[in-house]
Design a protein around this motif. Structure first.
Motif, PDB file in Angstrom:
ATOM      1  N   ALA A 108      -8.178   5.142   3.496  1.00 21.45           N
ATOM      2  CA  ALA A 108      -8.613   3.701   3.500  1.00 21.45           C
ATOM      3  C   ALA A 108      -8.354   3.098   2.242  1.00 21.45           C
ATOM      4  N   LEU A 109      -8.591   3.866   1.057  1.00 18.51           N
ATOM      5  CA  LEU A 109      -8.759   2.975  -0.056  1.00 18.51           C
ATOM      6  C   LEU A 109      -7.439   2.585  -0.585  1.00 18.51           C
ATOM      7  N   VAL A 110      -6.122   3.192   0.103  1.00 19.38           N
ATOM      8  CA  VAL A 110      -4.990   2.792  -0.193  1.00 19.38           C
ATOM      9  C   VAL A 110      -4.809   1.242   0.281  1.00 19.38           C
ATOM     10  N   ASN A 111      -5.401   1.096   1.292  1.00 22.39           N
ATOM     11  CA  ASN A 111      -5.390  -0.394   1.976  1.00 22.39           C
ATOM     12  C   ASN A 111      -5.163  -1.538   0.786  1.00 22.39           C
ATOM     13  N   TYR A 112      -6.050  -1.497  -0.143  1.00 19.68           N
ATOM     14  CA  TYR A 112      -6.031  -2.373  -1.105  1.00 19.68           C
ATOM     15  C   TYR A 112      -4.564  -2.621  -1.716  1.00 19.68           C
ATOM     16  N   LEU A 113      -3.891  -1.475  -1.839  1.00 20.80           N
ATOM     17  CA  LEU A 113      -2.560  -1.382  -2.417  1.00 20.80           C
ATOM     18  C   LEU A 113      -1.590  -1.707  -1.305  1.00 20.80           C
ATOM     19  N   THR A 114      -1.665  -1.441  -0.115  1.00 22.44           N
ATOM     20  CA  THR A 114      -0.467  -1.804   0.917  1.00 22.44           C
ATOM     21  C   THR A 114      -0.621  -3.200   0.914  1.00 22.44           C
ATOM     22  N   ALA A 115      -1.809  -3.775   1.111  1.00 23.18           N
ATOM     23  CA  ALA A 115      -1.587  -5.272   1.346  1.00 23.18           C
ATOM     24  C   ALA A 115      -0.952  -6.213   0.170  1.00 23.18           C
ATOM     25  N   VAL A 116      -0.754  -5.244  -0.874  1.00 22.31           N
ATOM     26  CA  VAL A 116       0.207  -6.434  -1.941  1.00 22.31           C
ATOM     27  C   VAL A 116       1.435  -5.740  -2.042  1.00 22.31           C
ATOM     28  N   GLY A 117       1.847  -5.028  -1.107  1.00 22.71           N
ATOM     29  CA  GLY A 117       3.212  -4.337  -1.221  1.00 22.71           C
ATOM     30  C   GLY A 117       3.502  -2.877  -1.418  1.00 22.71           C
ATOM     31  N   TYR A 118       2.561  -2.143  -2.035  1.00 26.00           N
ATOM     32  CA  TYR A 118       2.725  -0.738  -2.249  1.00 26.00           C
ATOM     33  C   TYR A 118       3.536  -0.092  -1.170  1.00 26.00           C
ATOM     34  N   PRO A 119       4.513   0.687  -1.438  1.00 25.85           N
ATOM     35  CA  PRO A 119       4.862   1.159  -2.511  1.00 25.85           C
ATOM     36  C   PRO A 119       5.719   0.568  -3.384  1.00 25.85           C
ATOM     37  N   ASP A 120       6.297  -0.706  -2.802  1.00 22.65           N
ATOM     38  CA  ASP A 120       7.410  -1.287  -3.509  1.00 22.65           C
ATOM     39  C   ASP A 120       6.524  -2.277  -4.834  1.00 22.65           C
TER      40      ASP A 120
ATOM     41  N   THR B 147       7.896  -3.431  -7.323  1.00 26.61           N
ATOM     42  CA  THR B 147       8.619  -4.439  -7.798  1.00 26.61           C
ATOM     43  C   THR B 147       8.630  -5.671  -7.383  1.00 26.61           C
ATOM     44  N   CYS B 148       7.914  -5.754  -6.080  1.00 23.17           N
ATOM     45  CA  CYS B 148       7.821  -7.040  -5.336  1.00 23.17           C
ATOM     46  C   CYS B 148       6.738  -8.095  -5.918  1.00 23.17           C
ATOM     47  N   ASP B 149       7.235  -9.244  -5.583  1.00 26.18           N
ATOM     48  CA  ASP B 149       6.393 -10.225  -6.388  1.00 26.18           C
ATOM     49  C   ASP B 149       4.737 -10.099  -6.022  1.00 26.18           C
ATOM     50  N   LEU B 150       4.323  -9.920  -4.843  1.00 26.56           N
ATOM     51  CA  LEU B 150       3.157  -9.677  -4.432  1.00 26.56           C
ATOM     52  C   LEU B 150       2.572  -8.497  -5.111  1.00 26.56           C
ATOM     53  N   TYR B 151       3.117  -7.440  -5.530  1.00 23.51           N
ATOM     54  CA  TYR B 151       2.324  -6.645  -6.380  1.00 23.51           C
ATOM     55  C   TYR B 151       2.343  -6.950  -7.688  1.00 23.51           C
ATOM     56  N   GLN B 152       3.514  -7.514  -7.967  1.00 22.87           N
ATOM     57  CA  GLN B 152       3.451  -7.877  -9.494  1.00 22.87           C
ATOM     58  C   GLN B 152       2.218  -9.072  -9.852  1.00 22.87           C
ATOM     59  N   THR B 153       2.165  -9.893  -8.892  1.00 23.58           N
ATOM     60  CA  THR B 153       1.364 -10.913  -9.286  1.00 23.58           C
ATOM     61  C   THR B 153      -0.189 -10.545  -9.047  1.00 23.58           C
TER      62      THR B 153
END
Ligand code: MSP
Length: 513
Positions: free
Chosen positions: A228-240, A242-248
């Motif tokens: 469940a906790l990983v959801n916060y990262l999933t939604a910004v593109g994790y495990p990628d 380098t993507c814009d969403l994750y970076q921003t």
């Protein structure tokens, strides 16, 4: 104003049950913050969603005679509907059964494994399905969990996360980042929990199937809290990463998780430990809010006193419900819902103070000034003082909301409403209309300008009502940012105003029985 992007999340809600006031509360608070930050001009991302794996959900599906997938599809939909009913402005709705999330949870597992922080062992101890949490013998109170939930003895092969290794780094982090856990009292609780010693955490289960499979270990599913906790990262593109969403919104953002006090430990201890292990930056803040009771009683299904958000909305109105929940109790403290308190807040602050002020002022402008913003030529120093108070709201709201003090921000707004009501009574524009038209216009101008500031500040809290107020003042869409609570954006005399309409009706109490 901060240029840093703002990422705010609600907990993802278990789909074992229908939405209730607790879910609505967290979601509304996050929505207000998200809307406020957008009005600050910041880049914002607001996430909510549903937590769909685990034994609790599997059992509920069984009781409903549905497969887990059918069951989660159905209940998740009711949370999506609630988001609509509450007018949440979320940018994404995550479900932990989505392929993007399964991929992220497994990637997190692999990353923890690669760091040498996962090992195979076997778990023998107490587990509470209701809390989806493991408890040590010494934590039990009279044979049940400290939360009051039943526990069962579990013995099964399990993978463990080396949580104990992160005890000192966590304490050092809390020390170096005092704002990481809020409010202060909760922070102290977490610190003493961690100081008490951390045991390695069981992070896989083998006695049921409804979960994300451990990579290459089909007999194990990932413990629902890690998933469940990983959801916060999933939604910004994790495990990628380098993507814009994750970076921003992760790497370079202010990340804020809003949670109820009951789930703080998972967010403030386990989550940062996982993140430290894999080298992902930590969120800026975890804010834990309190719990609501209903007319003084703990809310529970067995007591039959669950408060359904849709009923509150139907009875009192959406804006009123949003207002009450954030106005009544300081965020962080526990609160009590009572019909009487709700009606009093609606009638005294919304109907009598703000609604009445707008109605009185706007209808006078309609009749006496031909439906146009009056002239400010006759303004005197006293009027300017009133306006300065109204403009001061920009800063008052800002300093309150930085600390999640929703109630204080609203108090400041209502206070200006009260001051304007006193001003209208003292100036008596209905008398001035016969004696001094220029003064009457200046007074009405001052009132309208004060109402404009109030309406701007209310936007994140009561989007529909604030929009109506701003419409009645002919404030264009592009002049509604927080920075517009200032003289620079003052109403322009002569501008045409639409017919005024009531905004906050008085709530009539219908006696039961
Ligand atoms: N699924 C987990 C969260 C995972 S986040 C990675 C979960 N879900 S929950 O549906 O049980 O609870 C969601 C939120 O509702 C929690 O923050 C909880 O504190 C809140 N509330 C539940 N009952 C509440 C009240 N009576 N009052 C206020 N909030 C309460 O936990």
């Amino acid at each position: 104003m901060s240029e840093i992007p703002f990422y705010i999340t609600t907990p993802i809600y278990y789909v074992n049950d229908k939405p209730h006031i607790g879910h609505a509360y967290t979601s509304i608070a996050c929505d207000v913050m998200a809307r406020y930050m957008r009005l600050e001009g910041r880049e914002v991302r607001f996430l909510t969603g549903t937590d769909e794996h685990g034994q609790k959900v599997e059992k509920s599906a069984g009781s409903a005679n549905l497969t887990p997938q059918e069951f989660v599809d159905m209940v998740s939909e009711s949370f999506r509907e609630l988001a609509g009913e509450l007018q949440l402005s979320h940018d994404d709705f995550i479900r932990t059964t989505q392929p993007r999330h399964i991929r992220a949870a497994q990637a997190m597992w692999d990353a923890l494994m690669a760091k040498g922080d996962i090992y195979l062992g076997s778990y023998a101890g107490w587990y509470s399905v209701r809390d989806e949490a493991f408890y040590g013998e010494e934590e039990l109170v009279g044979g049940i969990a400290p939360t009051g939930a039943p526990v069962e003895w579990v013995e099964e092969p399990s993978y463990f996360f080396r949580l104990s290794k992160w005890q000192e780094p966590l304490l050092a982090y809390f020390e170096a980042h005092p704002e990481f856990i809020a409010p202060e009292a909760r922070r102290n609780e977490v610190i003493s929990f961690v100081k008490g010693g951390l045991r390695d955490l069981s992070i896989s289960r083998t006695s049921f199937l409804w979960g994300v499979r451990v990579p290459n270990q089909d007999a194990h599913v990932i413990y629902v809290w890690l998933d469940a906790l990983v959801n916060y990262l999933t939604a910004v593109g994790y495990p990628d990463v380098t993507c814009d969403l994750y970076q921003t919104f992760w790497e370079h953002a202010d990340v804020t998780h809003v949670v109820g006090k009951d789930i703080l430990r998972f967010h403030a201890v386990y989550w940062p430990a996982f993140l430290m292990s894999v080298g992902v930056p930590l969120p800026r803040q975890i804010f834990a809010h309190g719990w609501w009771t209903n007319e003084g009683q703990k809310i529970s299904k067995s007591l039959g006193n669950v408060i359904k958000p849709e009923q509150l909305i139907e009875t009192y109105g959406l804006d009123q419900t949003r207002y009450f929940l954030l106005r009544e109790v300081p965020f962080g403290a526990d609160g009590n819902f009572s019909r009487l308190a709700m009606v009093q807040r609606i009638n005294s602050e919304l109907a009598n103070t703000i609604g009445n002020l707008a109605q009185r002022s706007l209808s006078m402008v309609q009749k006496q000034c031909g439906g146009r913003v009056p002239s400010r030529d006759g303004m005197v120093a006293g009027d300017q003082d009133v306006l300065m108070r109204a403009y001061g709201l920009q800063e008052a709201v800002r300093t309150s909301l930085v600390d999640f003090k929703f109630h204080a921000a609203l108090e400041a707004v209502v206070e200006v409403g009260r001051a304007l009501n006193e001003y209208i009574d003292a100036q008596a524009p209905w008398v001035l209309k016969k004696t001094d038209v220029s003064r009457m216009e200046a007074v009405l101008y001052t009132l309208l300008e004060g109402i404009r500031c109030i309406a701007l500040c209310l936007q994140p809290f009561m989007p529909t009502a604030a929009d109506k107020m701003l419409f009645q003042l002919s404030v264009p869409e592009n002049a509604r940012m927080n920075a517009c609570v200032s003289a620079e954006y003052a109403l322009i005399s002569g501008a045409v105003l639409p017919e005024p309409e009531g905004i906050f009706p008085r709530f009539q109490v219908v006696e039961e029985g």
